[in-house]
Motif scaffolding. Structure first.
Motif: not given
Length: 102
Positions: A10-11, A16-20, A50-51
């Motif tokens: 999941l992390i 990979r989706l740049k949802l840091t 939040r993102e």
């Protein structure tokens, strides 16, 4: 039916989706969503908000650095008494960036 997803996977997927922001705060955000008894849709909206907030903060920070301002000023520090011709209410309203339709 979905299988249980590995935390590391999941992390990696969030990375990979740049949802840091979600990646960096995942456990805290999920705990908060669970405590608030959010529905899946509400939790997803919460995570995404939040993102977006993190990206907005980073964008503003980078823009300020690129502009090379000598220091940051905030509206709360403005001395309205020293400038009586400035309408405090109008400035506060403008600072909300809300559109008034008249």
């Amino acid at each position: 039916m979905m299988t249980t997803i590995d935390h590391d996977l999941l992390i990696a997927t969030l990375d990979r989706l740049k949802l840091t922001a979600i990646r960096d705060q995942l456990d805290t955000l999920l705990d908060e969503a669970a405590r608030s008894k959010m529905t899946l849709r509400e939790a997803l909206a919460f995570l995404v908000s939040r993102e977006i907030a993190r990206r907005d903060e980073r964008r503003i920070s980078m823009s300020s650095k690129l502009a090379q301002f000598p220091f940051v000023r905030e509206l709360d520090g403005f001395d309205f008494e020293a400038q009586p011709s400035v309408d405090r209410g109008q400035i506060r309203e403008l600072s909300t960036c809300r559109i008034r339709l008249e």
